[in-house]
Design a protein around this motif. Structure first.
Motif, PDB file in Angstrom:
ATOM      1  N   LYS A 242       0.807  -1.226   0.000  1.00 13.08           N
ATOM      2  CA  LYS A 242       0.000   0.000   0.000  1.00 13.08           C
ATOM      3  C   LYS A 242       0.839   1.274   0.000  1.00 13.08           C
ATOM      4  O   LYS A 242       0.334   2.350  -0.292  1.00 13.08           O
ATOM      5  CB  LYS A 242      -0.940   0.016   1.203  1.00 13.08           C
ATOM      6  CG  LYS A 242      -2.102  -0.966   1.093  1.00 13.08           C
ATOM      7  CD  LYS A 242      -3.033  -0.832   2.284  1.00 13.08           C
ATOM      8  CE  LYS A 242      -4.251  -1.726   2.127  1.00 13.08           C
ATOM      9  NZ  LYS A 242      -5.192  -1.601   3.258  1.00 13.08           N
TER      10      LYS A 242
ATOM     11  N   ASP B  23      -3.293   6.146  -6.565  1.00 13.72           N
ATOM     12  CA  ASP B  23      -4.497   6.531  -5.842  1.00 13.72           C
ATOM     13  C   ASP B  23      -4.935   5.368  -4.940  1.00 13.72           C
ATOM     14  O   ASP B  23      -4.349   4.281  -4.959  1.00 13.72           O
ATOM     15  CB  ASP B  23      -5.615   6.947  -6.799  1.00 13.72           C
ATOM     16  CG  ASP B  23      -6.008   5.832  -7.772  1.00 13.72           C
ATOM     17  OD1 ASP B  23      -5.775   4.642  -7.457  1.00 13.72           O
ATOM     18  OD2 ASP B  23      -6.546   6.158  -8.838  1.00 13.72           O
ATOM     19  N   ALA B  24      -5.946   5.610  -4.134  1.00 12.22           N
ATOM     20  CA  ALA B  24      -6.397   4.613  -3.164  1.00 12.22           C
ATOM     21  C   ALA B  24      -6.860   3.332  -3.852  1.00 12.22           C
ATOM     22  O   ALA B  24      -6.615   2.225  -3.358  1.00 12.22           O
ATOM     23  CB  ALA B  24      -7.524   5.192  -2.317  1.00 12.22           C
ATOM     24  N   HIS B  25      -7.506   3.478  -5.024  1.00 12.01           N
ATOM     25  CA  HIS B  25      -7.990   2.306  -5.748  1.00 12.01           C
ATOM     26  C   HIS B  25      -6.828   1.429  -6.200  1.00 12.01           C
ATOM     27  O   HIS B  25      -6.846   0.202  -6.047  1.00 12.01           O
ATOM     28  CB  HIS B  25      -8.822   2.752  -6.954  1.00 12.01           C
ATOM     29  CG  HIS B  25      -9.352   1.615  -7.774  1.00 12.01           C
ATOM     30  ND1 HIS B  25      -8.704   1.134  -8.890  1.00 12.01           N
ATOM     31  CD2 HIS B  25     -10.463   0.846  -7.632  1.00 12.01           C
ATOM     32  CE1 HIS B  25      -9.394   0.140  -9.405  1.00 12.01           C
ATOM     33  NE2 HIS B  25     -10.464  -0.064  -8.659  1.00 12.01           N
TER      34      HIS B  25
ATOM     35  N   GLN C 281      -3.813   1.314  -4.950  1.00 12.56           N
ATOM     36  CA  GLN C 281      -3.161   0.723  -3.781  1.00 12.56           C
ATOM     37  C   GLN C 281      -3.945  -0.480  -3.267  1.00 12.56           C
ATOM     38  O   GLN C 281      -3.361  -1.496  -2.875  1.00 12.56           O
ATOM     39  CB  GLN C 281      -3.013   1.771  -2.682  1.00 12.56           C
ATOM     40  CG  GLN C 281      -1.956   2.826  -2.975  1.00 12.56           C
ATOM     41  CD  GLN C 281      -1.751   3.782  -1.814  1.00 12.56           C
ATOM     42  OE1 GLN C 281      -2.538   3.809  -0.885  1.00 12.56           O
ATOM     43  NE2 GLN C 281      -0.697   4.570  -1.871  1.00 12.56           N
ATOM     44  N   SER C 282      -5.269  -0.360  -3.260  1.00 13.15           N
ATOM     45  CA  SER C 282      -6.095  -1.480  -2.812  1.00 13.15           C
ATOM     46  C   SER C 282      -5.944  -2.678  -3.745  1.00 13.15           C
ATOM     47  O   SER C 282      -5.916  -3.833  -3.304  1.00 13.15           O
ATOM     48  CB  SER C 282      -7.565  -1.060  -2.744  1.00 13.15           C
ATOM     49  OG  SER C 282      -7.755  -0.089  -1.731  1.00 13.15           O
TER      50      SER C 282
END
Length: 206
Positions: A78, A85-87, A89-90
């Motif tokens: 992560k 972006d967060a997506h 990283q997820s």
């Protein structure tokens, strides 16, 4: 005179007992474990008060090592690319779980056999499976693309728990029979299941 404890001897006792319990079941005595190692049986009792304590230690330390390794890997996945972006990283974290953590767990057939043998009591199997299933389900939910059919996190969590339990039992049976299903086969199925839910492939692990 008190016996001197060493980390090396403790690790050897755990390793040997784990192998014998997995291959011969829990009828193996403390004396048999000591004989396999080549030490007096009293040496084992210096480290573990009973066979049950020995079994519990093997299971909990084995699972703790896997959990710590998994959580460290998730943190790295992560934060490796801070520009993501967060997506993204997820997605990377989910790929690590499916392509890294699950194969590691599936490869430890001896631990799997002990987890299943002690499922009703010592192993706290339900708790362990729910922990892993919740990680996967949570990341799947975070990775869903707009327009893809919604996945109910609670139902998906339950489904993943069932799949994990089936995977562990299949690996246990395969280790003792001619069943031609490997850990790699099961991991590939998990990957396909997750990608189907996402509507997109998982990124490759770096």
């Amino acid at each position: 005179m008190a016996r001197v404890k060493t980390m090396e001897k403790r690790a050897l006792i755990l390793e040997t007992a784990k192998r014998l319990f997995a291959t011969r079941n829990f009828d193996v005595s403390m004396s048999a474990i000591a004989e396999e190692i080549g030490i007096p049986v009293g040496s084992i009792y210096t480290y573990f008060d009973s066979k049950q304590a020995l079994v519990e230690t093997i299971i909990e330390e084995g699972w703790s090592e896997f959990r710590t390794w998994t959580e460290d890997g998730l943190k790295v996945s992560k934060t490796a690319e801070r520009s993501d972006d967060a997506h993204a990283q997820s997605l990377k974290a989910l790929s690590f779980l499916v392509n890294g953590a699950l194969p590691r767990l599936f490869s430890d057939v001896e631990l799997i056999m002990l987890l299943l043998a002690e499922a009703g009591s010592t192993a706290k199997l339900e708790e362990k499976l729910q922990y892993l299933a919740a990680l996967i389900a949570g990341l799947v939910s975070a990775c869903m693309l707009p327009g893809v059919s919604h996945v109910d996190p609670e139902q998906y969590d339950t489904g993943i728990t069932v799949l994990l339990l089936g995977a562990l039992e299949t690996l246990r049976i395969a280790s003792k029979t001619d069943l031609k299903i490997s850990a790699a086969d099961i991991q590939a199925f998990f990957k396909q299941t997750v990608e189907n839910a996402l509507g997109q492939p998982l990124p490759d692990m770096d």
